[in-house]
Design a protein around this motif. Structure first.
Motif, PDB file in Angstrom:
ATOM      1  N   LEU A   6       0.831  -1.214   0.000  1.00 15.95           N
ATOM      2  CA  LEU A   6       0.000   0.000   0.000  1.00 15.95           C
ATOM      3  C   LEU A   6       0.859   1.256   0.000  1.00 15.95           C
ATOM      4  N   GLN A   7       1.920   1.267   0.788  1.00 12.13           N
ATOM      5  CA  GLN A   7       2.779   2.445   0.865  1.00 12.13           C
ATOM      6  C   GLN A   7       3.507   2.686  -0.458  1.00 12.13           C
ATOM      7  N   GLU A   8       3.940   1.598  -1.098  1.00 13.24           N
ATOM      8  CA  GLU A   8       4.657   1.736  -2.378  1.00 13.24           C
ATOM      9  C   GLU A   8       3.709   2.064  -3.529  1.00 13.24           C
ATOM     10  N   GLY A   9       2.419   1.909  -3.303  1.00 14.41           N
ATOM     11  CA  GLY A   9       1.443   2.227  -4.342  1.00 14.41           C
ATOM     12  C   GLY A   9       1.273   1.148  -5.388  1.00 14.41           C
ATOM     13  N   VAL A  10       1.797  -0.052  -5.130  1.00 15.88           N
ATOM     14  CA  VAL A  10       1.652  -1.126  -6.120  1.00 15.88           C
ATOM     15  C   VAL A  10       0.299  -1.813  -5.982  1.00 15.88           C
ATOM     16  N   ILE A  11      -0.384  -1.583  -4.845  1.00 19.39           N
ATOM     17  CA  ILE A  11      -1.762  -2.040  -4.677  1.00 19.39           C
ATOM     18  C   ILE A  11      -2.544  -0.916  -4.019  1.00 19.39           C
ATOM     19  N   THR A  12      -3.861  -1.032  -4.072  1.00 16.66           N
ATOM     20  CA  THR A  12      -4.758  -0.114  -3.375  1.00 16.66           C
ATOM     21  C   THR A  12      -5.622  -0.946  -2.434  1.00 16.66           C
ATOM     22  N   PRO A  13      -6.359  -0.303  -1.533  1.00 20.40           N
ATOM     23  CA  PRO A  13      -7.242  -1.080  -0.648  1.00 20.40           C
ATOM     24  C   PRO A  13      -8.234  -1.952  -1.407  1.00 20.40           C
ATOM     25  N   GLU A  14      -8.548  -1.612  -2.655  1.00 17.82           N
ATOM     26  CA  GLU A  14      -9.537  -2.361  -3.442  1.00 17.82           C
ATOM     27  C   GLU A  14      -8.900  -3.347  -4.409  1.00 17.82           C
ATOM     28  N   SER A  15      -7.596  -3.551  -4.311  1.00 20.54           N
ATOM     29  CA  SER A  15      -6.928  -4.474  -5.237  1.00 20.54           C
ATOM     30  C   SER A  15      -7.376  -5.911  -4.977  1.00 20.54           C
ATOM     31  N   GLY A  16      -7.647  -6.637  -6.072  1.00 20.27           N
ATOM     32  CA  GLY A  16      -8.010  -8.047  -5.965  1.00 20.27           C
ATOM     33  C   GLY A  16      -7.181  -8.876  -6.930  1.00 20.27           C
ATOM     34  N   PHE A  17      -6.998 -10.156  -6.613  1.00 18.73           N
ATOM     35  CA  PHE A  17      -6.197 -11.042  -7.459  1.00 18.73           C
ATOM     36  C   PHE A  17      -6.884 -12.400  -7.576  1.00 18.73           C
ATOM     37  N   THR A  18      -6.683 -13.022  -8.743  1.00 15.17           N
ATOM     38  CA  THR A  18      -7.186 -14.383  -8.932  1.00 15.17           C
ATOM     39  C   THR A  18      -6.128 -15.382  -8.472  1.00 15.17           C
ATOM     40  N   HIS A  19      -6.488 -16.659  -8.486  1.00 10.45           N
ATOM     41  CA  HIS A  19      -5.558 -17.707  -8.086  1.00 10.45           C
ATOM     42  C   HIS A  19      -4.837 -18.321  -9.278  1.00 10.45           C
ATOM     43  N   ALA A  20      -5.087 -17.782 -10.476  1.00  8.35           N
ATOM     44  CA  ALA A  20      -4.538 -18.377 -11.692  1.00  8.35           C
ATOM     45  C   ALA A  20      -3.015 -18.274 -11.728  1.00  8.35           C
ATOM     46  N   ASN A  21      -2.380 -19.342 -12.185  1.00 15.19           N
ATOM     47  CA  ASN A  21      -0.921 -19.394 -12.379  1.00 15.19           C
ATOM     48  C   ASN A  21      -0.147 -19.068 -11.097  1.00 15.19           C
ATOM     49  N   CYS A  22      -0.700 -19.427  -9.968  1.00 16.33           N
ATOM     50  CA  CYS A  22      -0.042 -19.124  -8.681  1.00 16.33           C
ATOM     51  C   CYS A  22       0.536 -20.421  -8.098  1.00 16.33           C
ATOM     52  N   PRO A  23       1.833 -20.431  -7.773  1.00 20.70           N
ATOM     53  CA  PRO A  23       2.468 -21.664  -7.291  1.00 20.70           C
ATOM     54  C   PRO A  23       2.173 -22.006  -5.831  1.00 20.70           C
ATOM     55  N   VAL A  24       1.496 -21.126  -5.101  1.00 25.26           N
ATOM     56  CA  VAL A  24       1.187 -21.424  -3.698  1.00 25.26           C
ATOM     57  C   VAL A  24      -0.292 -21.763  -3.579  1.00 25.26           C
ATOM     58  N   GLY A  25      -0.605 -22.736  -2.761  1.00 27.22           N
ATOM     59  CA  GLY A  25      -1.975 -23.168  -2.591  1.00 27.22           C
ATOM     60  C   GLY A  25      -2.789 -22.216  -1.743  1.00 27.22           C
TER      61      GLY A  25
END
Length: 641
Positions: A322-341
């Motif tokens: 949040l501080q670096e501005g790479v995400i916002t409070p409303e940022s969302g992500f899918t689980h696609a292509n993610c190596p962690v369960g």
């Protein structure tokens, strides 16, 4: 000419004679030390050891005080024991003990007094004082015994014991002597100079048999011993003992901090021991028994044990993102292509939901964006540059460094950077796919329970912390160490904490810690499950409360207890309620935690499976169980010395 020389020579010898006469007058009349030395057979210099300072909790309750006792000293060349059997019966010792003690005294010095028997109670002293007059070469010296009002805080308080030869040789000022006591660990060690006080000196008259005949010159040359400074801690003794009871039959730590000051409210290292057993003349035997115990009760886990932080580390990832501005409070992500369960939970379309459900893919993506600054290029150089920037931001939370708590042997942990991975893979021969486990608090990260309690305090304060400390006041003026008044900023703006705190509240109200929520208190918490090569995972939970006006921040680690919500969260929330309300409403949860025996799940180093060991009390000699001259405990502690 000859006449004048004669007067010069006469004058020279007259001057020399006057100097000698003045020197003799000074030594014999003016200089008292010469008179004392010349009267060594009748005048004796007695060093008075001051009482060590006492230690209090945050409410004014006494934690540590001093019980007056007596040490029996022997001067070997003066010692006369015609009837050894009777002598041993008087002191309640065996003949072999007598021989061993006399040999040790002679090895130290035949002409100087040394310790023969330590820590006789006032009752013991009174019963044998008259009899000991028959044995020349033996004398009593007043001393004191560290006494504890409750069997708690052993690792935090530390212990005092006889100074070692190495410590004697290394002391910067000639203060300590053979057989003196000195703080060896914990608070007793860190505040040794404040606690030890100032020695006094008395000159007494004695006859040829060494029998006391009164003070010399009415005591006009005596100097009084000055007691050490009292210490005032932030510890809440009632809460501390409650936390101890919840950690019985468990291995782990509890650290609770007052966020606005950095004062330690409670610090538990489990398993623990009664500090009174190291405050007796059976110190060596008891210490050896503790050192052999496979669960290492002498190991101060809150500041020395290292763990992977697990999902509790996701809070810092979110704040940096949040501080670096790479995400916002409303940022969302899918689980696609993610190596962690991921766990089976609803969609995580915001930071708050990501925290609430502890979503692994969510924080994998947050970490990836932090490393690449939203310019997703999986290259060697980009990974190295991004990791160093991430390292610098994380270190401001106190991770990967010593916080500076007033306890010895604080472990700094591990926070990897470019140089760390270069040593393993070679420069620019590693990239994000080698380090992504850091995103969920695993991999090469290592932290102490103290650091995670401090992270909870940082979030409670929305961006800053004070160095955690046990002692907040020294002496009657309650002087504060200036280092503990310095405010440390993390560089994260206060508004960026709001979505993270919202997610922490959600975790307690309806997420991973919902089964241990407390009615009437808004708690912000985060569970963690730390991976472990030996046995089940470690259970972790950090929290602060009440959210509206935080008064306590806490971290609980329970080894091999599984998920964070199964053991660590219930214990933490029970302690929070106890501290804030002085009562516990969820009696069923409390009883379950009291009875939970999780030590049976711990696999110790060198073992392939858990072992059942109950050796914390084996071979430990206490004041109550000693069969020789008993050491009498004080029923009530003195208010002040």
């Amino acid at each position: 000419m000859l006449e004048s020389r004669r007067f010069v020579i006469i004058g020279f010898f007259a001057l020399v004679g006057l100097i000698y006469l003045f020197r003799l007058f000074y030594l014999q009349v003016l200089d008292e030390s010469y008179s004392i030395e010349s009267s060594s057979n009748s005048i004796k210099r007695v060093i008075e050891i001051p009482f060590r300072g006492q230690i209090y909790d945050r409410t004014g309750k006494l934690i540590v005080y001093n019980t007056p006792v007596y040490d029996l000293l022997v001067t070997p060349y003066k010692a006369r024991v015609d009837d050894t059997l009777r002598f041993c019966q008087v002191l309640g010792i065996e003949r072999r003990d007598f021989d061993s003690l006399m040999n040790a005294a002679s090895a130290y010095s035949r002409v100087k007094p040394s310790l023969f028997l330590r820590q006789l109670s006032k009752e013991d002293f009174a019963s044998i004082q008259d009899i000991m007059v028959d044995y020349s070469g033996f004398e009593f010296a007043k001393s004191s015994l560290r006494t504890y009002t409750a069997p708690t805080l052993a690792n935090t308080l530390g212990y005092v014991s006889e100074i070692t030869r190495g410590q004697l040789e290394k002391q910067e000022e000639p203060y300590y002597r053979q057989s003196d006591y000195i703080g060896q660990s914990g608070i007793e060690k860190i505040y040794e100079n404040e606690l030890r006080g100032k020695r006094g000196t008395k000159f007494v008259m004695q006859n040829v048999s060494g029998v006391y005949k009164g003070p010399w010159k009415g005591g006009e040359l005596d100097t009084m011993a000055v007691a050490g400074d009292n210490l005032y801690s932030g510890i809440d003794l009632e809460v501390q003992q409650y936390a101890d009871s919840l950690m019985v039959n468990k291995v782990g730590s509890v650290v609770a901090i007052e966020p606005k000051t950095g004062q330690i409210i409670s610090m538990v290292s489990a398993p623990t021991y009664d500090p009174n057993i190291l405050a007796s003349r059976y110190f060596s035997k008891n210490y050896a028994a503790l050192a052999r115990n496979p669960y290492k009760p002498l190991f101060n886990r809150p500041v020395m044990a290292s763990y992977r932080p697990g999902s509790t580390f996701k809070l810092i990832q979110a704040l940096i993102g949040l501080q670096e501005g790479v995400i916002t409070p409303e940022s969302g992500f899918t689980h696609a292509n993610c190596p962690v369960g991921c766990h089976n939970h609803p969609a995580t379309g915001t930071v708050a939901l990501g925290v609430m459900h502890s979503c692994n893919p969510y924080f994998y993506n947050v970490f990836r964006r932090i490393i690449y600054k939203n310019n997703i290029q999986n290259t060697f150089k980009a990974s190295a540059v991004g990791l160093d920037a991430w390292h610098d931001a994380i270190s401001k939370f106190g991770i990967g460094q010593r916080l500076g708590i007033d306890l010895p042997s604080e472990y700094k942990g591990n926070l990897p950077n470019k140089k760390y991975y270069d040593r393993f893979y070679g420069e620019y021969r590693w990239k994000f796919s080698n380090i992504y486990s850091l995103s969920i608090g695993e991999g090469e990260l290592l932290i102490t329970p103290l650091k995670m309690a401090n992270v909870a305090a940082i979030i409670a304060n929305k961006g800053y912390f004070y160095t955690p400390h046990v002692i907040h006041g020294i002496g009657d003026a309650k002087k504060v160490n200036p280092e503990f008044l310095v405010r440390h900023e993390t560089g994260v703006d206060a508004h960026n904490f709001d979505p993270v705190i919202e997610g922490m509240i959600g975790a307690v109200e309806g997420g991973t810690a919902r089964r241990s929520r407390v009615e009437g208190i808004t708690i912000a918490g985060k569970t963690g499950t730390s991976q472990n090569k030996r046995g089940d995972d470690h259970s972790i939970f950090i929290a602060f409360a009440p959210v509206e006006n935080p008064k306590i921040a806490i971290a609980v680690f329970v080894e091999n207890a599984g998920a964070g919500g199964s053991a660590a969260a219930p214990i933490a929330n029970l302690i929070i309620e106890k501290y804030l309300t002085r009562k516990v409403t969820n009696k069923a949860l409390e009883e379950r935690m009291f009875k939970a025996d999780l030590m049976s799940k711990v696999i110790l180093p060198g073992q392939k499976k858990p072992i059942s060991v109950d050796s914390l009390k084996k071979k430990l000699i206490t004041a109550d169980s000693a069969k020789k001259i008993p050491i009498t405990k004080s029923v009530t502690a003195p208010k002040k010395q």
